[in-house]
Design a protein around this motif. Structure first.
Motif, PDB file in Angstrom:
ATOM      1  N   ALA A  67       0.963  -1.321  -0.090  1.00  0.00           N
ATOM      2  CA  ALA A  67      -0.054   0.105   0.011  1.00  0.00           C
ATOM      3  C   ALA A  67       0.804   1.219  -0.146  1.00  0.00           C
ATOM      4  N   LEU A  68       1.972   1.474   0.614  1.00  0.00           N
ATOM      5  CA  LEU A  68       2.785   2.369   0.831  1.00  0.00           C
ATOM      6  C   LEU A  68       3.565   2.601  -0.721  1.00  0.00           C
ATOM      7  N   GLU A  69       3.932   1.680  -0.988  1.00  0.00           N
ATOM      8  CA  GLU A  69       4.878   1.712  -2.419  1.00  0.00           C
ATOM      9  C   GLU A  69       3.699   2.305  -3.642  1.00  0.00           C
ATOM     10  N   ILE A  70       2.384   1.802  -3.594  1.00  0.00           N
ATOM     11  CA  ILE A  70       1.370   2.496  -4.395  1.00  0.00           C
ATOM     12  C   ILE A  70       1.230   3.944  -4.235  1.00  0.00           C
ATOM     13  N   ALA A  71       1.082   4.266  -2.685  1.00  0.00           N
ATOM     14  CA  ALA A  71       1.030   5.774  -2.419  1.00  0.00           C
ATOM     15  C   ALA A  71       2.140   6.472  -2.717  1.00  0.00           C
ATOM     16  N   ARG A  72       3.162   5.966  -2.645  1.00  0.00           N
ATOM     17  CA  ARG A  72       4.723   6.819  -3.011  1.00  0.00           C
ATOM     18  C   ARG A  72       4.768   6.742  -4.629  1.00  0.00           C
ATOM     19  N   GLU A  73       4.558   5.503  -5.325  1.00  0.00           N
ATOM     20  CA  GLU A  73       4.865   5.549  -6.683  1.00  0.00           C
ATOM     21  C   GLU A  73       3.660   5.823  -7.719  1.00  0.00           C
ATOM     22  N   GLY A  74       2.488   5.748  -7.097  1.00  0.00           N
ATOM     23  CA  GLY A  74       1.548   5.972  -8.122  1.00  0.00           C
ATOM     24  C   GLY A  74       1.523   4.753  -9.350  1.00  0.00           C
ATOM     25  N   LEU A 130       8.408   8.480   5.701  1.00  0.00           N
ATOM     26  CA  LEU A 130       8.496   8.511   7.061  1.00  0.00           C
ATOM     27  C   LEU A 130       8.532   7.062   7.347  1.00  0.00           C
ATOM     28  N   TRP A 131       7.547   6.153   6.747  1.00  0.00           N
ATOM     29  CA  TRP A 131       7.617   4.712   7.080  1.00  0.00           C
ATOM     30  C   TRP A 131       9.083   4.230   6.602  1.00  0.00           C
ATOM     31  N   LEU A 132       9.431   4.638   5.476  1.00  0.00           N
ATOM     32  CA  LEU A 132      10.881   4.100   4.998  1.00  0.00           C
ATOM     33  C   LEU A 132      11.945   4.529   5.708  1.00  0.00           C
ATOM     34  N   LEU A 133      11.746   5.509   6.365  1.00  0.00           N
ATOM     35  CA  LEU A 133      12.720   6.143   7.466  1.00  0.00           C
ATOM     36  C   LEU A 133      12.974   5.140   8.553  1.00  0.00           C
ATOM     37  N   ASP A 134      11.605   4.956   9.173  1.00  0.00           N
ATOM     38  CA  ASP A 134      11.637   4.187  10.353  1.00  0.00           C
ATOM     39  C   ASP A 134      12.130   2.895   9.912  1.00  0.00           C
ATOM     40  N   ARG A 135      11.899   2.219   8.710  1.00  0.00           N
ATOM     41  CA  ARG A 135      12.403   0.826   8.612  1.00  0.00           C
ATOM     42  C   ARG A 135      13.893   0.916   8.364  1.00  0.00           C
ATOM     43  N   HIS A 136      14.440   1.979   7.873  1.00  0.00           N
ATOM     44  CA  HIS A 136      15.923   2.052   7.514  1.00  0.00           C
ATOM     45  C   HIS A 136      16.659   2.096   9.082  1.00  0.00           C
TER      46      HIS A 136
END
Length: 202
Positions: free
Chosen positions: A28-35, A165-171
């Motif tokens: 879902a986050l990939e879809i939101a980010r990439e369109g 922000l999710w990606l930053l937290d995962r990193h």
């Protein structure tokens, strides 16, 4: 919501599998980010209570996922992600079972406004997600065309996520795990060295 908070949410739901919820949320986050094809798109995933969701929804088109072996439509399968991103451009929701099988796509969810209190500005997709989570106890993950992802359970918004922000937290989580592993390896090395020295002294 952080990854730790996601796992805490999952631990409160008896049937929830962290790997399934995390995979659905990451998609879902990939879809939101990439369109898709240069434009923002919105979509909806339900997780859990798949039979009940299917019983209270209807197909908008012939289901493109129907008839496939369950092993080919598991949410954790990397080869499925591209297909789901393409299908996300169509209207309707994805239905994911507790075990992580994407059992249907392009489903129209029957939504009810009873006992649903959403912030102003959220549209019909959010209403459908809130309603299905309240009536059936499923989790709903809603991707907004504004690029925000919201997680619903029990008719309430459990989390509002921004992809970056999710990606930053995962990193940060991965770095912390790597650092912790390095410290543990050093500690074990030091203990091993001390034992060797003791053995030589004897």
């Amino acid at each position: 919501m952080t990854i730790a908070a996601l796992r805490t949410l999952c631990s409160r739901i008896s049937w929830c599998e962290p790997a399934v919820l995390e995979s659905a949320l990451e998609l879902a986050l990939e879809i939101a980010r990439e369109g898709r094809e240069g434009r923002r798109i919105g979509t909806l995933f339900t997780v859990g209570k798949a039979d009940a969701v299917l019983a209270t929804s209807r197909a908008l088109i012939l289901d493109p996922l129907a008839g496939h072996a369950p092993g080919r439509t598991h949410i954790t399968d990397p080869s499925l992600r591209g297909t789901l991103k393409e299908l996300a451009q169509l209207d309707g929701a994805f239905v994911i079972s507790e075990a992580g099988i994407v059992v249907a796509a392009c489903r129209y969810l029957d939504a009810s406004v009873e006992q649903i209190d959403l912030p102003l500005g959220l549209g019909s997709r959010h209403l459908a997600g809130a309603s299905i989570s309240q009536r059936l106890g499923a989790l709903a993950i809603v991707v907004s065309e504004s690029g925000v992802v919201r997680v619903f359970h029990g008719g309430q918004i459990e989390a509002t996520l921004i992809p970056e922000l999710w990606l930053l937290d995962r990193h940060h989580t991965q770095l912390s795990a790597t650092a912790a592993g390095a410290v543990e390896a050093q500690r074990l090395g030091a203990v091993g060295g001390s034992l060797s020295e003791l053995s030589e002294e004897r």
